[in-house]
Design an enzyme around this catalytic site. Sequence first.
Site, PDB file in Angstrom:
ATOM      1  N   GLN A   1      41.006  37.793  37.667  1.00 59.83           N
ATOM      2  CA  GLN A   1      40.216  37.116  36.632  1.00 59.83           C
ATOM      3  C   GLN A   1      41.129  36.193  35.820  1.00 59.83           C
ATOM      4  O   GLN A   1      40.664  35.444  34.968  1.00 59.83           O
ATOM      5  CB  GLN A   1      39.581  38.127  35.678  1.00 59.83           C
ATOM      6  CG  GLN A   1      38.597  39.064  36.348  1.00 59.83           C
ATOM      7  CD  GLN A   1      38.153  40.164  35.425  1.00 59.83           C
ATOM      8  OE1 GLN A   1      37.323  39.988  34.530  1.00 59.83           O
ATOM      9  NE2 GLN A   1      38.723  41.345  35.625  1.00 59.83           N
TER      10      GLN A   1
ATOM     11  N   HIS B   1      38.066  33.188  38.043  1.00 62.66           N
ATOM     12  CA  HIS B   1      37.730  32.424  36.833  1.00 62.66           C
ATOM     13  C   HIS B   1      38.449  31.082  36.778  1.00 62.66           C
ATOM     14  O   HIS B   1      38.614  30.515  35.710  1.00 62.66           O
ATOM     15  CB  HIS B   1      38.046  33.261  35.576  1.00 62.66           C
ATOM     16  CG  HIS B   1      37.145  34.451  35.449  1.00 62.66           C
ATOM     17  ND1 HIS B   1      37.439  35.517  34.633  1.00 62.66           N
ATOM     18  CD2 HIS B   1      35.968  34.749  36.053  1.00 62.66           C
ATOM     19  CE1 HIS B   1      36.462  36.417  34.728  1.00 62.66           C
ATOM     20  NE2 HIS B   1      35.560  35.979  35.589  1.00 62.66           N
TER      21      HIS B   1
ATOM     22  N   CYS C   1      35.908  16.784  35.948  1.00 66.59           N
ATOM     23  CA  CYS C   1      35.123  16.142  34.878  1.00 66.59           C
ATOM     24  C   CYS C   1      33.821  16.904  34.649  1.00 66.59           C
ATOM     25  O   CYS C   1      33.240  17.478  35.570  1.00 66.59           O
ATOM     26  CB  CYS C   1      34.873  14.669  35.187  1.00 66.59           C
ATOM     27  SG  CYS C   1      33.565  14.331  36.349  1.00 66.59           S
TER      28      CYS C   1
ATOM     29  N   CYS D   1      37.132  10.748  32.842  1.00 68.09           N
ATOM     30  CA  CYS D   1      37.164  10.532  34.296  1.00 68.09           C
ATOM     31  C   CYS D   1      36.782   9.073  34.571  1.00 68.09           C
ATOM     32  O   CYS D   1      36.187   8.400  33.716  1.00 68.09           O
ATOM     33  CB  CYS D   1      36.135  11.484  34.932  1.00 68.09           C
ATOM     34  SG  CYS D   1      35.887  11.240  36.688  1.00 68.09           S
TER      35      CYS D   1
ATOM     36  N   GLY E   1      44.719  46.221  34.798  1.00 73.81           N
ATOM     37  CA  GLY E   1      44.781  45.305  33.658  1.00 73.81           C
ATOM     38  C   GLY E   1      43.488  44.638  33.293  1.00 73.81           C
ATOM     39  O   GLY E   1      43.481  43.512  32.799  1.00 73.81           O
TER      40      GLY E   1
ATOM     41  N   ASN F   1      45.979  51.138  33.873  1.00 76.67           N
ATOM     42  CA  ASN F   1      45.617  50.618  32.551  1.00 76.67           C
ATOM     43  C   ASN F   1      46.102  51.614  31.510  1.00 76.67           C
ATOM     44  O   ASN F   1      45.944  52.822  31.709  1.00 76.67           O
ATOM     45  CB  ASN F   1      44.081  50.489  32.481  1.00 76.67           C
ATOM     46  CG  ASN F   1      43.632  49.606  31.322  1.00 76.67           C
ATOM     47  OD1 ASN F   1      44.143  49.724  30.212  1.00 76.67           O
ATOM     48  ND2 ASN F   1      42.686  48.722  31.582  1.00 76.67           N
TER      49      ASN F   1
HETATM   50  P1  OAD Z   1      40.691  42.043  28.544  1.00 76.61           P
HETATM   51  O1  OAD Z   1      41.475  41.503  27.424  1.00 76.61           O
HETATM   52  O2  OAD Z   1      39.206  42.232  28.386  1.00 76.61           O
HETATM   53  O3  OAD Z   1      41.254  43.468  28.988  1.00 76.61           O
HETATM   54  C1  OAD Z   1      42.636  43.619  29.205  1.00 76.61           C
HETATM   55  C2  OAD Z   1      42.838  45.023  29.729  1.00 76.61           C
HETATM   56  O4  OAD Z   1      44.208  45.172  30.033  1.00 76.61           O
HETATM   57  C3  OAD Z   1      42.467  46.105  28.714  1.00 76.61           C
HETATM   58  O5  OAD Z   1      41.707  47.121  29.371  1.00 76.61           O
HETATM   59  C4  OAD Z   1      43.832  46.642  28.279  1.00 76.61           C
HETATM   60  O6  OAD Z   1      43.782  48.036  27.999  1.00 76.61           O
HETATM   61  C5  OAD Z   1      44.642  46.410  29.518  1.00 76.61           C
HETATM   62  N1  OAD Z   1      46.086  46.294  29.311  1.00 76.61           N
HETATM   63  C6  OAD Z   1      46.743  45.927  28.191  1.00 76.61           C
HETATM   64  N2  OAD Z   1      48.081  45.921  28.427  1.00 76.61           N
HETATM   65  C7  OAD Z   1      48.243  46.270  29.742  1.00 76.61           C
HETATM   66  C8  OAD Z   1      49.360  46.428  30.604  1.00 76.61           C
HETATM   67  N3  OAD Z   1      50.620  46.230  30.160  1.00 76.61           N
HETATM   68  N4  OAD Z   1      49.153  46.798  31.889  1.00 76.61           N
HETATM   69  C9  OAD Z   1      47.898  47.004  32.350  1.00 76.61           C
HETATM   70  N5  OAD Z   1      46.786  46.864  31.589  1.00 76.61           N
HETATM   71  C10 OAD Z   1      46.971  46.502  30.301  1.00 76.61           C
HETATM   72  O7  OAD Z   1      40.992  41.109  29.797  1.00 76.61           O
HETATM   73  P2  OAD Z   1      40.150  41.003  31.102  1.00 76.61           P
HETATM   74  O8  OAD Z   1      39.566  42.309  31.516  1.00 76.61           O
HETATM   75  O9  OAD Z   1      40.951  40.264  32.101  1.00 76.61           O
HETATM   76  O10 OAD Z   1      36.828  35.572  31.393  1.00 76.61           O
HETATM   77  O11 OAD Z   1      38.963  40.028  30.620  1.00 76.61           O
HETATM   78  C11 OAD Z   1      38.047  39.628  31.596  1.00 76.61           C
HETATM   79  C12 OAD Z   1      37.553  38.273  31.247  1.00 76.61           C
HETATM   80  O12 OAD Z   1      37.084  38.257  29.904  1.00 76.61           O
HETATM   81  C13 OAD Z   1      38.591  37.179  31.250  1.00 76.61           C
HETATM   82  O13 OAD Z   1      38.885  36.726  32.545  1.00 76.61           O
HETATM   83  C14 OAD Z   1      37.823  36.100  30.515  1.00 76.61           C
HETATM   84  C15 OAD Z   1      37.131  36.913  29.447  1.00 76.61           C
HETATM   85  O14 OAD Z   1      35.793  36.554  29.335  1.00 76.61           O
HETATM   86  C16 OAD Z   1      36.596  34.218  31.289  1.00 76.61           C
HETATM   87  O15 OAD Z   1      37.295  33.513  30.588  1.00 76.61           O
HETATM   88  C17 OAD Z   1      35.458  33.740  32.088  1.00 76.61           C
END
Ligand code: OAD
Length: 254
Positions: A108, A126, A134, A154, A193, A219
């Site tokens: 993601q 993503h 554009c 563009c 993560g 996680n």
């Molecule tokens: P989040 O910020 O929602 O979640 C991050 C996760 O990583 C949490 O569950 C933390 O507990 C965990 N975490 C923190 N430190 C860590 C480490 N050192 N090792 C492993 N895990 C750790 O991020 P995402 O789940 O990626 O989408 O968010 C998903 C999407 O939400 C993003 O891609 C974005 C946003 O909407 C778009 O922009 C379309």
Amino acid sequence: MREKSDMQTLAGRVAKLLSKAERVTFLTGAGVSKESGIPTFRDAQTGMWANYNPQELATPEGFLKDPKLVWQWYDYRRKLLGDAEPNPGHRAIVELESLVTKVTVVTQNIDGLHQKAGSSDVVELHGSIKKFYCFDGGHDAHDVPFDLEEPPLCKCGSMIRPGVVWFGEALPPHAMSRGLKECAESEVVFVAGTSALVQPAASLPYAAHRRGAKLIEVNPDETPITDIVDEFMQGPSGQVLPMVVAALKELKGV
Ligand code: OAD
């Protein structure tokens, strides 16, 4: 609450699963880049961006409402991400490629760190902060400079936008079908993560589970999928994943 095994024991159990696996998929989120110094999506925004809500900025309507602001936010993030280096978690995923037949990363993240680390098969659900197209015509834009006050235009006259998926937008064509295929064909699927909250990416672990893959979550915190995974490795991916690879190398005598 799951029973707590020490991480070494867990790494040994996961290595045993990997020793019998041909195909492994990693479903990753912002947490795997945290140890590269990149705040996760749900970490509090810092500095001048602390007063802005990413869920508003990262939308098409947010961009049309204030193109300059959204453009500058992505420029700031592109700079932040540009200097970041892969961490031991990214590198462990790359090292696994020499120990099992096929490793696919379905991420993601938009920071390009899996590719920078050397992962050979990365699906960006993503999009990428390094890509641009554009707004109205979808025409690719290349070599977009930093520090522009506002989005460049563009040739077709439409504003250039970051090549990332915004809230409410569809994922890149084929991204989900690739993700579902890899999850269906992998004996082991890591979910590392990610808060497992954002759809449709968050449906992939369930698809893997339905198809009988062994699910391993990495996680520091529990998430909505913690209850369905086969192993929950509660810790940072930059520490946990290298332990899994070391245990697999020991098992294989390499
Ligand atoms: P989040 O910020 O929602 O979640 C991050 C996760 O990583 C949490 O569950 C933390 O507990 C965990 N975490 C923190 N430190 C860590 C480490 N050192 N090792 C492993 N895990 C750790 O991020 P995402 O789940 O990626 O989408 O968010 C998903 C999407 O939400 C993003 O891609 C974005 C946003 O909407 C778009 O922009 C379309």
